[in-house]
Design a protein around this motif. Structure first.
Motif, short mmCIF file in Angstrom:
data_model
loop_
_atom_site.label_atom_id
_atom_site.label_comp_id
_atom_site.label_asym_id
_atom_site.label_seq_id
_atom_site.Cartn_x
_atom_site.Cartn_y
_atom_site.Cartn_z
N LEU A 231 1.30 -0.89 0.02
CA LEU A 231 0.05 0.03 -0.19
C LEU A 231 0.64 1.33 0.54
CD1 LEU A 231 -2.86 -1.12 2.29
CD2 LEU A 231 -3.15 -0.59 0.65
N GLN A 232 1.70 1.59 1.46
CA GLN A 232 2.44 2.77 1.16
C GLN A 232 3.25 2.98 -0.38
OE1 GLN A 232 3.34 4.22 4.65
NE2 GLN A 232 4.05 5.83 2.45
N LEU A 233 3.80 1.54 -0.81
CA LEU A 233 4.82 1.56 -2.54
C LEU A 233 3.55 1.85 -3.47
CD1 LEU A 233 7.04 0.78 -4.57
CD2 LEU A 233 6.31 -1.99 -4.62
N ALA A 234 2.60 1.12 -3.51
CA ALA A 234 1.63 1.97 -4.32
C ALA A 234 0.98 3.52 -4.39
CB ALA A 234 0.11 1.08 -4.38
N ALA A 235 1.05 4.33 -3.18
CA ALA A 235 1.02 5.23 -2.69
C ALA A 235 1.87 6.34 -3.21
CB ALA A 235 0.56 5.52 -1.32
N ASP A 236 3.45 5.82 -2.58
CA ASP A 236 4.44 6.99 -2.58
C ASP A 236 4.67 6.94 -4.36
OD1 ASP A 236 3.78 7.01 0.17
OD2 ASP A 236 6.17 6.01 0.33
N HIS A 237 4.46 5.38 -4.64
CA HIS A 237 5.38 5.37 -6.30
C HIS A 237 4.30 4.41 -7.02
CE1 HIS A 237 8.84 5.61 -3.48
NE2 HIS A 237 8.55 4.91 -2.96
N PRO A 238 3.25 5.30 -7.69
CA PRO A 238 2.53 5.37 -8.16
C PRO A 238 2.58 4.70 -9.82
CG PRO A 238 2.18 7.54 -7.89
CD PRO A 238 3.16 6.73 -7.32
N GLY A 239 3.28 4.95 -10.14
CA GLY A 239 3.99 4.59 -11.25
C GLY A 239 4.44 3.08 -11.53
N LEU A 240 4.36 2.67 -10.11
CA LEU A 240 5.56 1.21 -10.28
C LEU A 240 4.55 -0.30 -10.37
CD1 LEU A 240 8.72 2.12 -8.53
CD2 LEU A 240 8.42 1.83 -10.63
N VAL A 241 3.07 0.63 -9.89
CA VAL A 241 2.12 -0.55 -9.94
C VAL A 241 0.70 -0.57 -10.53
CG1 VAL A 241 0.72 -1.78 -7.77
CG2 VAL A 241 2.74 -0.57 -7.43
N ASP A 242 0.94 -1.39 -11.28
CA ASP A 242 0.14 -1.67 -12.38
C ASP A 242 -0.85 -2.33 -11.54
OD1 ASP A 242 -1.77 -1.56 -14.47
OD2 ASP A 242 -0.79 -3.72 -15.14
N ARG A 243 -0.75 -3.31 -11.43
CA ARG A 243 -2.06 -4.35 -10.51
C ARG A 243 -2.03 -5.05 -9.23
NH1 ARG A 243 -7.30 -5.90 -13.18
NH2 ARG A 243 -7.33 -4.88 -15.50
N LEU A 244 -2.64 -4.57 -8.58
CA LEU A 244 -2.51 -4.38 -7.07
C LEU A 244 -3.37 -5.76 -6.05
CD1 LEU A 244 -0.99 -3.63 -4.02
CD2 LEU A 244 -1.52 -1.99 -4.01
N VAL A 245 -2.79 -6.87 -5.58
CA VAL A 245 -3.63 -7.91 -5.23
C VAL A 245 -3.23 -8.15 -3.89
CG1 VAL A 245 -4.68 -10.02 -4.93
CG2 VAL A 245 -3.95 -9.01 -6.73
N ASP B 236 -4.04 8.72 -3.12
CA ASP B 236 -2.70 8.51 -3.62
C ASP B 236 -2.50 7.10 -4.62
OD1 ASP B 236 -2.66 10.86 -3.31
OD2 ASP B 236 -0.83 10.58 -1.21
N ILE B 237 -3.57 6.08 -4.73
CA ILE B 237 -3.32 5.01 -5.54
C ILE B 237 -3.74 4.92 -6.56
CG2 ILE B 237 -3.16 2.61 -4.80
CD1 ILE B 237 -3.22 2.40 -1.98
N LYS B 238 -3.14 4.84 -7.00
CA LYS B 238 -4.15 4.37 -8.72
C LYS B 238 -4.00 3.08 -9.15
CE LYS B 238 -3.61 9.21 -8.68
NZ LYS B 238 -4.51 10.26 -7.92
N ALA B 239 -3.32 2.23 -8.84
CA ALA B 239 -3.48 1.15 -9.31
C ALA B 239 -4.65 0.60 -8.84
CB ALA B 239 -2.05 -0.05 -8.71
N ALA B 240 -4.81 0.02 -10.32
CA ALA B 240 -6.50 -1.18 -10.08
C ALA B 240 -6.49 -2.13 -8.48
CB ALA B 240 -7.05 -2.06 -10.95
N THR B 241 -6.57 -2.25 -8.20
CA THR B 241 -6.12 -2.85 -6.99
C THR B 241 -7.92 -3.49 -6.28
OG1 THR B 241 -6.00 -0.60 -5.56
CG2 THR B 241 -6.38 -2.36 -4.08
N LEU B 242 -7.70 -4.57 -5.47
CA LEU B 242 -7.93 -5.92 -4.99
C LEU B 242 -7.88 -6.37 -3.49
CD1 LEU B 242 -10.41 -7.99 -5.15
CD2 LEU B 242 -9.14 -9.96 -6.24
N LEU B 243 -8.77 -6.20 -2.38
CA LEU B 243 -8.56 -6.40 -1.33
C LEU B 243 -9.42 -8.12 -1.05
CD1 LEU B 243 -7.17 -6.29 1.77
CD2 LEU B 243 -8.69 -4.20 1.99
N ILE B 244 -8.92 -9.02 -0.39
CA ILE B 244 -9.56 -9.97 0.53
C ILE B 244 -9.09 -9.25 1.51
CG2 ILE B 244 -9.53 -12.82 -0.18
CD1 ILE B 244 -8.40 -12.01 -3.29
N GLN B 245 -10.65 -10.36 1.92
CA GLN B 245 -10.33 -9.96 3.98
C GLN B 245 -10.51 -11.66 4.09
OE1 GLN B 245 -8.19 -8.02 4.62
NE2 GLN B 245 -9.02 -7.84 6.89
#
Length: 253
Positions: free
Chosen positions: A96-110, A192-201
């Protein structure tokens, strides 16, 4: 090493970065390695999976942003363009911190079994672990309360966790990461997170309660939440639906 980070890899296809928590800042061994590779095996038919760990010997003042920067540098120097990321538990906090601080590096986030900050029980248990480790005591019994709500179960589990700590002498790296997560709270940065994101909980996750998972998804534009009723923190990752649900999202099927 992946830009000086320890990693395990398997499979074929575009890269999938997997972030998990291990007490040691090294590639998992023994049963932990077996269970980790078993968990990622379904993904290896579609991706080259990289299970990447943090470097050892980080300063005790390391923050979650510092950890995210380390992984960002590894991704930036190793791969072309953004990558997909699968992250579990404390690994999810880093992701989550990675995707917020470096949004250009993460495409899809699970994400699975995680949230934008620790819940009260998770924070209390991790602080107990840190304190026991600093006192030179076996720390893992402090985690019993986030595994089960049963009083008898906790007594029995504390004994098993105490035994499981027998072979580990230096827990400095574990304390560093748990301290970083203790100070982690991304509630004001989720947009700030731009990646397409799925959270499984898991609905019964005691470490990152469901209300925090919902808050996390509400804060990330366009993100989705999948809830497994009756599943605990670790039960989320072992659920037979986990890999198919994650793969369907990552491959846009």
């Amino acid at each position: 090493m992946l830009n000086d980070l320890p990693y395990l890899s398997a499979g074929e296809g575009p890269p999938l970065i997997v972030l998990i928590y291990t007490p040691e800042a090294a590639n998992p061994t023994g049963l932990t390695r077996w269970s980790t590779m078993r968990m990622v095996r379904p993904f290896t038919s579609y991706f080259t999976v990289y299970v990447v760990n943090r470097p050892p010997g980080l300063p005790p003042t390391t923050t979650m942003a510092d950890l995210a920067a380390i992984f960002a540098q590894a991704i930036r120097t190793t791969f072309e363009g953004p990558v997909d990321v699968l992250a579990l538990s404390t690994g999810g906090s880093i992701a989550l911190q990675l995707a917020a601080d470096h949004p250009g590096l993460v495409d899809r986030l699970v994400l699975a079994g995680t949230a934008c900050t620790l819940g009260p029980a998770g924070r209390r248990a991790q602080r107990g672990y840190i304190e026991r480790a600093r006192q030179g005591r076996r720390p893992s019994p402090a985690l019993a309360e986030i595994v089960t709500e049963s009083a008898l179960g906790r007594v029995l589990l504390k004994g098993l966790l105490w035994l499981s700590d027998g072979g580990r002498a230096d827990r400095t790296d574990a304390v560093t990461v748990l301290n970083a997560e203790d100070g982690f709270d991304l509630r004001g940065r989720l947009h700030d997170i731009k990646a397409a994101t799925l959270l499984i909980q898991g609905a019964d996750d005691l470490v990152y309660p469901l209300d925090l998972a919902r808050e996390t998804v509400d804060g990330i534009p366009g993100s989705r939440l999948t809830v497994y009723p009756g599943r605990t923190h670790s039960g989320t990752f072992t659920d037979k639906r986990f890999a198919p649900d994650a793969l369907a999202f990552l491959t846009d099927r």
